[in-house]
Design an enzyme around this catalytic site. Structure first.
Site, PDB file in Angstrom:
ATOM      1  N   ASP A 185       0.787  -1.226   0.000  1.00 59.74           N
ATOM      2  CA  ASP A 185       0.000   0.000   0.000  1.00 59.74           C
ATOM      3  C   ASP A 185       0.821   1.279   0.000  1.00 59.74           C
ATOM      4  O   ASP A 185       0.372   2.310  -0.487  1.00 59.74           O
ATOM      5  CB  ASP A 185      -0.913   0.038   1.225  1.00 59.74           C
ATOM      6  CG  ASP A 185      -2.085  -0.928   1.090  1.00 59.74           C
ATOM      7  OD1 ASP A 185      -2.351  -1.366  -0.037  1.00 59.74           O
ATOM      8  OD2 ASP A 185      -2.717  -1.228   2.107  1.00 59.74           O
ATOM      9  N   ASP A 229      -0.614   5.450   1.857  1.00 60.40           N
ATOM     10  CA  ASP A 229      -1.752   4.840   2.562  1.00 60.40           C
ATOM     11  C   ASP A 229      -1.738   5.292   4.015  1.00 60.40           C
ATOM     12  O   ASP A 229      -1.943   6.461   4.288  1.00 60.40           O
ATOM     13  CB  ASP A 229      -1.700   3.324   2.418  1.00 60.40           C
ATOM     14  CG  ASP A 229      -3.008   2.666   2.855  1.00 60.40           C
ATOM     15  OD1 ASP A 229      -4.070   3.136   2.453  1.00 60.40           O
ATOM     16  OD2 ASP A 229      -2.950   1.680   3.618  1.00 60.40           O
ATOM     17  N   ASP A 287      -0.183   1.257  10.294  1.00 64.43           N
ATOM     18  CA  ASP A 287      -1.311   0.326  10.190  1.00 64.43           C
ATOM     19  C   ASP A 287      -0.923  -0.979  10.879  1.00 64.43           C
ATOM     20  O   ASP A 287       0.182  -1.506  10.652  1.00 64.43           O
ATOM     21  CB  ASP A 287      -1.662   0.041   8.727  1.00 64.43           C
ATOM     22  CG  ASP A 287      -2.461   1.182   8.088  1.00 64.43           C
ATOM     23  OD1 ASP A 287      -2.650   2.223   8.744  1.00 64.43           O
ATOM     24  OD2 ASP A 287      -2.875   1.037   6.926  1.00 64.43           O
ATOM     25  N   ARG A 298      -8.692   9.197  11.351  1.00 59.77           N
ATOM     26  CA  ARG A 298      -8.069   7.940  11.788  1.00 59.77           C
ATOM     27  C   ARG A 298      -6.856   8.184  12.679  1.00 59.77           C
ATOM     28  O   ARG A 298      -5.732   7.849  12.332  1.00 59.77           O
ATOM     29  CB  ARG A 298      -7.675   7.063  10.599  1.00 59.77           C
ATOM     30  CG  ARG A 298      -8.847   6.581   9.776  1.00 59.77           C
ATOM     31  CD  ARG A 298      -8.421   5.534   8.760  1.00 59.77           C
ATOM     32  NE  ARG A 298      -9.556   5.052   7.989  1.00 59.77           N
ATOM     33  CZ  ARG A 298      -9.479   4.104   7.058  1.00 59.77           C
ATOM     34  NH1 ARG A 298      -8.305   3.532   6.792  1.00 59.77           N
ATOM     35  NH2 ARG A 298     -10.551   3.716   6.402  1.00 59.77           N
TER      36      ARG A 298
END
Length: 415
Positions: free
Chosen positions: A213, A237, A241, A293
């Site tokens: 990503d 991205d 994560d 986020r």
């Protein structure tokens, strides 16, 4: 021996489980590291913060900030001679990540990344793939543009202290099916999708990687991970994560800027193995140019403590699959947009569903109209469990997070 390993994109979740078995990963067994009582770990964090702040108030430490991680090592002017002491300074769910504490020092002398299958000795890639524990440092300032994902092996620390180290303009860091990794003191930015190439992950294994990503730090089926004092921005991205059963993670003292989807914690709403995910997010500065986020959580337990949120455009903390959110002692400064004042967002979920989720706010400072919507036990007037062990006052967040991001450390001087 060549073993096929496959990078799984967060945007390709539908094929993830199938690819796991082809990659040699275990989609069924638990990932070690989750604790039975996450509230006990939360209490330990509070004790560390309280003790560090008490020493600061008593002038016990001349450089004391009230930040227990920093006060563990930064007062030592000989920190460069005792680098591996850092591994004993972690807090929260990733506190047992020892990285390369028990191994040798490996010095990166070569910033190039010409061959992802047969990297030269002296490069960062050569160090991170070794089987033995290593504490990786840098001989000088350097910019490293990775041609392919930097696939780390277990028991590694990448320690950027004493040099100005940027990983940018290419692939970035992948922590997949390994444990005990510390990433400290790096500038990681402008990461791009890479892949459809062979990449080595250990001295004996390399394999084909599909398109990644472009995350700054991708944590995949891994445990005991600590990302501390890094400056992260502007990647294709996510900035950090963590998916596919990852757990025992601490994200601390980082400076996040100029990015849309900052941090995704959880593979998909249907991936229930992520119920074991436990993450501490502490002392970070979520700064200019961020949209959403910070983090977005799916399953698991997330302790968000003493962070400084000075910018978001949509929301700060989101969730979508019954995560537990424990927000304590943070400073939330809402944007001027009257429709973006809410700190929290339940993503594509009806209130009849999310009203039972345990989301709580204790001691948070809510500024410029910011508001946190609690739910479940966190919305109950009778909930007072943490009242005696509350996070350090949000009024101290500014000083605790003032040095978030990569530090400018020099040998012979307290950092």
């Amino acid at each position: 021996m060549v073993v096929l390993t496959v990078a799984v994109s967060c945007t390709a979740c539908a094929v993830a489980s199938r690819l796991l078995r082809r990659a040699g990963g275990d989609d069924d067994g638990p990932v070690a590291g989750a604790v039975e009582d996450p509230e006990a770990v939360v209490d330990d964090v509070h004790v560390s913060i309280r003790n560090s702040t008490a020493r600061r108030n008593l002038a016990y430490l001349s450089c004391g900030t009230g930040n227990p991680i920093d006060d563990c090592w930064r007062c030592d002017q000989d920190w460069h001679k005792n680098r591996q002491r850092l591994a004993d300074c972690g807090i929260g769910f990733g506190r047992n990540a020892i990285g390369g504490r028990d191994g040798k020092i490996y010095v990166v002398t070569d910033p190039s990344d010409d061959d992802a299958v047969n990297p030269r000795k002296g490069t960062l890639r050569y160090g991170v793939i070794q089987d033995e524990p290593l504490w990786i440092i840098f001989k000088r300032d350097m910019v490293i543009t990775l041609k392919q994902e930097l696939i780390m092996n277990s028991f590694k620390t990448i320690d950027g202290r004493g040099a100005n180290v940027h990983i940018s303009g290419g692939a970035c860091i992948t922590i997949q099916y390994v444990s005990n990794v510390i990433i400290h003191g790096l500038h990681i930015h402008d990461c791009k999708p890479t892949g459809n190439a062979m990449v080595r992950s250990s001295p004996s294994h390399y394999g084909w990687r599909t398109i990644a990503d472009g995350d700054a730090v991708s944590i995949f089926g891994a445990s005991h991970i600590w990302v501390d004092h890094c400056s992260l921005s502007n990647c294709a991205d996510g900035l950090i994560d963590a998916i596919m059963g990852s757990t025992a993670i601490t994200v601390s003292n980082n400076y996040f800027t100029h990015h849309n989807e900052v941090m995704l914690l959880g593979h998909s709403d249907s991936y229930v193995k992520d119920k074991a995910m436990q993450v501490t997010i502490a002392f970070n500065h979520f700064g200019e140019g961020l949209i959403q986020r910070m983090p977005r959580c799916r399953h698991g337990y997330f302790h968000v403590v003493n962070n400084d949120y000075t910018h978001w455009e949509m929301y700060a903390i989101g969730g979508s699959a019954e995560p537990t959110i424990n927000s304590q002692g943070n400073r939330y400064l809402a944007p001027t947009n009257p429709f973006a004042k809410e700190v929290t967002k339940r993503v594509e979920t009806a209130q009849t569903v999310w009203q039972s989720w345990n989301w709580r706010s204790e001691g948070d400072l809510l500024l410029n109209g910011a508001y946190f919507t609690p739910s479940g036990a966190g919305a109950s007037a009778s909930y007072s469990r943490a009242s005696s062990l509350g996070a350090k006052s949000s009024s101290m967040v500014g000083s605790i997070t003032s040095d978030a991001g990569a530090l400018s450390c020099r040998k012979g001087v307290a950092c």
